[in-house]
Write a protein that holds these residues in place. Structure first.
Motif, PDB file in Angstrom:
ATOM      1  N   HIS A  15      -4.361  -4.451   9.304  1.00  0.00           N
ATOM      2  CA  HIS A  15      -3.343  -3.441   9.006  1.00  0.00           C
ATOM      3  C   HIS A  15      -2.982  -3.378   7.524  1.00  0.00           C
ATOM      4  O   HIS A  15      -2.330  -2.452   7.082  1.00  0.00           O
ATOM      5  CB  HIS A  15      -2.110  -3.650   9.873  1.00  0.00           C
ATOM      6  N   GLU A  16      -3.447  -4.385   6.752  1.00  0.00           N
ATOM      7  CA  GLU A  16      -3.215  -4.342   5.309  1.00  0.00           C
ATOM      8  C   GLU A  16      -3.772  -3.058   4.687  1.00  0.00           C
ATOM      9  O   GLU A  16      -3.237  -2.551   3.714  1.00  0.00           O
ATOM     10  CB  GLU A  16      -3.856  -5.554   4.600  1.00  0.00           C
ATOM     11  N   LEU A  17      -4.877  -2.573   5.260  1.00  0.00           N
ATOM     12  CA  LEU A  17      -5.504  -1.372   4.709  1.00  0.00           C
ATOM     13  C   LEU A  17      -4.547  -0.183   4.760  1.00  0.00           C
ATOM     14  O   LEU A  17      -4.354   0.514   3.767  1.00  0.00           O
ATOM     15  CB  LEU A  17      -6.805  -1.063   5.463  1.00  0.00           C
ATOM     16  N   ALA A  18      -3.928   0.023   5.910  1.00  0.00           N
ATOM     17  CA  ALA A  18      -3.002   1.144   6.070  1.00  0.00           C
ATOM     18  C   ALA A  18      -1.758   0.962   5.203  1.00  0.00           C
ATOM     19  O   ALA A  18      -1.274   1.906   4.582  1.00  0.00           O
ATOM     20  CB  ALA A  18      -2.602   1.280   7.542  1.00  0.00           C
ATOM     21  N   ILE A  19      -1.271  -0.268   5.141  1.00  0.00           N
ATOM     22  CA  ILE A  19      -0.073  -0.532   4.344  1.00  0.00           C
ATOM     23  C   ILE A  19      -0.352  -0.319   2.862  1.00  0.00           C
ATOM     24  O   ILE A  19       0.410   0.319   2.143  1.00  0.00           O
ATOM     25  CB  ILE A  19       0.438  -1.970   4.596  1.00  0.00           C
ATOM     26  N   THR A  20      -1.504  -0.850   2.417  1.00  0.00           N
ATOM     27  CA  THR A  20      -1.865  -0.718   1.014  1.00  0.00           C
ATOM     28  C   THR A  20      -2.100   0.744   0.654  1.00  0.00           C
ATOM     29  O   THR A  20      -1.702   1.200  -0.415  1.00  0.00           O
ATOM     30  CB  THR A  20      -3.124  -1.557   0.704  1.00  0.00           C
ATOM     31  N   GLN A  21      -2.710   1.480   1.583  1.00  0.00           N
ATOM     32  CA  GLN A  21      -2.929   2.906   1.348  1.00  0.00           C
ATOM     33  C   GLN A  21      -1.607   3.630   1.129  1.00  0.00           C
ATOM     34  O   GLN A  21      -1.476   4.453   0.223  1.00  0.00           O
ATOM     35  CB  GLN A  21      -3.667   3.533   2.552  1.00  0.00           C
ATOM     36  N   SER A  22      -0.599   3.295   1.915  1.00  0.00           N
ATOM     37  CA  SER A  22       0.681   3.983   1.761  1.00  0.00           C
ATOM     38  C   SER A  22       1.360   3.594   0.449  1.00  0.00           C
ATOM     39  O   SER A  22       2.030   4.415  -0.178  1.00  0.00           O
ATOM     40  CB  SER A  22       1.590   3.747   2.961  1.00  0.00           C
ATOM     41  N   VAL A  23       1.163   2.350   0.003  1.00  0.00           N
ATOM     42  CA  VAL A  23       1.730   1.930  -1.283  1.00  0.00           C
ATOM     43  C   VAL A  23       1.051   2.696  -2.422  1.00  0.00           C
ATOM     44  O   VAL A  23       1.712   3.236  -3.316  1.00  0.00           O
ATOM     45  CB  VAL A  23       1.570   0.400  -1.491  1.00  0.00           C
ATOM     46  N   VAL A  24      -0.284   2.755  -2.360  1.00  0.00           N
ATOM     47  CA  VAL A  24      -1.046   3.463  -3.397  1.00  0.00           C
ATOM     48  C   VAL A  24      -0.644   4.943  -3.432  1.00  0.00           C
ATOM     49  O   VAL A  24      -0.390   5.510  -4.502  1.00  0.00           O
ATOM     50  CB  VAL A  24      -2.572   3.306  -3.164  1.00  0.00           C
ATOM     51  N   ASP A  25      -0.548   5.562  -2.260  1.00  0.00           N
ATOM     52  CA  ASP A  25      -0.168   6.973  -2.179  1.00  0.00           C
ATOM     53  C   ASP A  25       1.222   7.203  -2.762  1.00  0.00           C
ATOM     54  O   ASP A  25       1.454   8.144  -3.528  1.00  0.00           O
ATOM     55  CB  ASP A  25      -0.142   7.448  -0.716  1.00  0.00           C
ATOM     56  N   MET A  26       2.143   6.310  -2.402  1.00  0.00           N
ATOM     57  CA  MET A  26       3.528   6.470  -2.837  1.00  0.00           C
ATOM     58  C   MET A  26       3.651   6.327  -4.357  1.00  0.00           C
ATOM     59  O   MET A  26       4.333   7.112  -5.012  1.00  0.00           O
ATOM     60  CB  MET A  26       4.400   5.436  -2.134  1.00  0.00           C
ATOM     61  N   VAL A  27       2.974   5.315  -4.893  1.00  0.00           N
ATOM     62  CA  VAL A  27       3.040   5.102  -6.346  1.00  0.00           C
ATOM     63  C   VAL A  27       2.414   6.288  -7.081  1.00  0.00           C
ATOM     64  O   VAL A  27       2.976   6.797  -8.056  1.00  0.00           O
ATOM     65  CB  VAL A  27       2.345   3.772  -6.741  1.00  0.00           C
ATOM     66  N   ALA A  28       1.272   6.770  -6.590  1.00  0.00           N
ATOM     67  CA  ALA A  28       0.599   7.902  -7.230  1.00  0.00           C
ATOM     68  C   ALA A  28       1.488   9.147  -7.196  1.00  0.00           C
ATOM     69  O   ALA A  28       1.548   9.924  -8.151  1.00  0.00           O
ATOM     70  CB  ALA A  28      -0.733   8.178  -6.545  1.00  0.00           C
ATOM     71  N   GLU A  29       2.208   9.299  -6.095  1.00  0.00           N
ATOM     72  CA  GLU A  29       3.089  10.447  -5.918  1.00  0.00           C
ATOM     73  C   GLU A  29       4.271  10.404  -6.895  1.00  0.00           C
ATOM     74  O   GLU A  29       4.645  11.404  -7.496  1.00  0.00           O
ATOM     75  CB  GLU A  29       3.607  10.408  -4.480  1.00  0.00           C
ATOM     76  N   ARG A  30       4.849   9.205  -7.049  1.00  0.00           N
ATOM     77  CA  ARG A  30       6.033   9.056  -7.903  1.00  0.00           C
ATOM     78  C   ARG A  30       5.716   9.097  -9.394  1.00  0.00           C
ATOM     79  O   ARG A  30       6.606   9.300 -10.218  1.00  0.00           O
ATOM     80  CB  ARG A  30       6.732   7.720  -7.611  1.00  0.00           C
ATOM     81  N   THR A  31       4.479   8.807  -9.748  1.00  0.00           N
ATOM     82  CA  THR A  31       4.141   8.697 -11.166  1.00  0.00           C
ATOM     83  C   THR A  31       3.303   9.884 -11.622  1.00  0.00           C
ATOM     84  O   THR A  31       2.512   9.774 -12.546  1.00  0.00           O
ATOM     85  CB  THR A  31       3.355   7.389 -11.428  1.00  0.00           C
ATOM     86  N   VAL A  32       3.503  11.004 -10.925  1.00  0.00           N
ATOM     87  CA  VAL A  32       2.706  12.213 -11.122  1.00  0.00           C
ATOM     88  C   VAL A  32       1.969  12.333 -12.464  1.00  0.00           C
ATOM     89  O   VAL A  32       2.575  12.557 -13.510  1.00  0.00           O
ATOM     90  CB  VAL A  32       3.556  13.498 -10.926  1.00  0.00           C
TER      91      VAL A  32
END
Ligand SMILES: [Zn+2]
Length: 114
Positions: free
Chosen positions: A2-19
């Motif tokens: 499940h680390e894959l899904a969790i890490t994906q959401s972290v990466v997505d969130m950071v990319a989103e916030r740092t446009v």
């Protein structure tokens, strides 16, 4: 894993916030009771950041200790795994800390002065 899904959401969130900005470092707080294995998360991170704003960045994981409160004897005790067993023998305990999974900070690559 499940680390894959969790890490994906972290990466997505950071990319989103740092446009549009290039990220150089992501610092995460991961509680010992979160169920996340830091090594597995680092591995997934390397896989997932390619082609994103986080490509080439470093993942820093700060593990925090777990603690729980025993409802039987009233004491607080340290917990390192998901077994909440008080030294008094009771398993009637609630988690106080250790389930954290959050981004502590993100460092961005400095933009050249215009
Ligand atoms: Zn106890």
């Amino acid at each position: 894993m499940h680390e894959l899904a969790i890490t994906q959401s972290v990466v997505d969130m950071v990319a989103e916030r740092t446009v549009g900005r290039q990220v150089s470092l992501v610092r995460l707080e991961v509680g010992r009771l979160s169920g996340v294995v830091p090594d597995a998360m680092e591995f997934c991170y390397e896989l997932l950041i390619g082609g994103t704003a986080l490509e080439g960045s470093t993942l820093v994981i700060e593990q925090t200790a777990g603690s729980a409160h025993c409802r039987s004897c009233g004491r607080d005790f340290a917990v390192d795994d998901l077994i909440l067993l008080c030294p008094c023998g009771s398993a009637d305990a609630e988690v106080l800390a250790g389930r954290e999974l959050r981004v502590l900070s993100v460092e961005l690559v400095a933009e050249p002065c215009a």
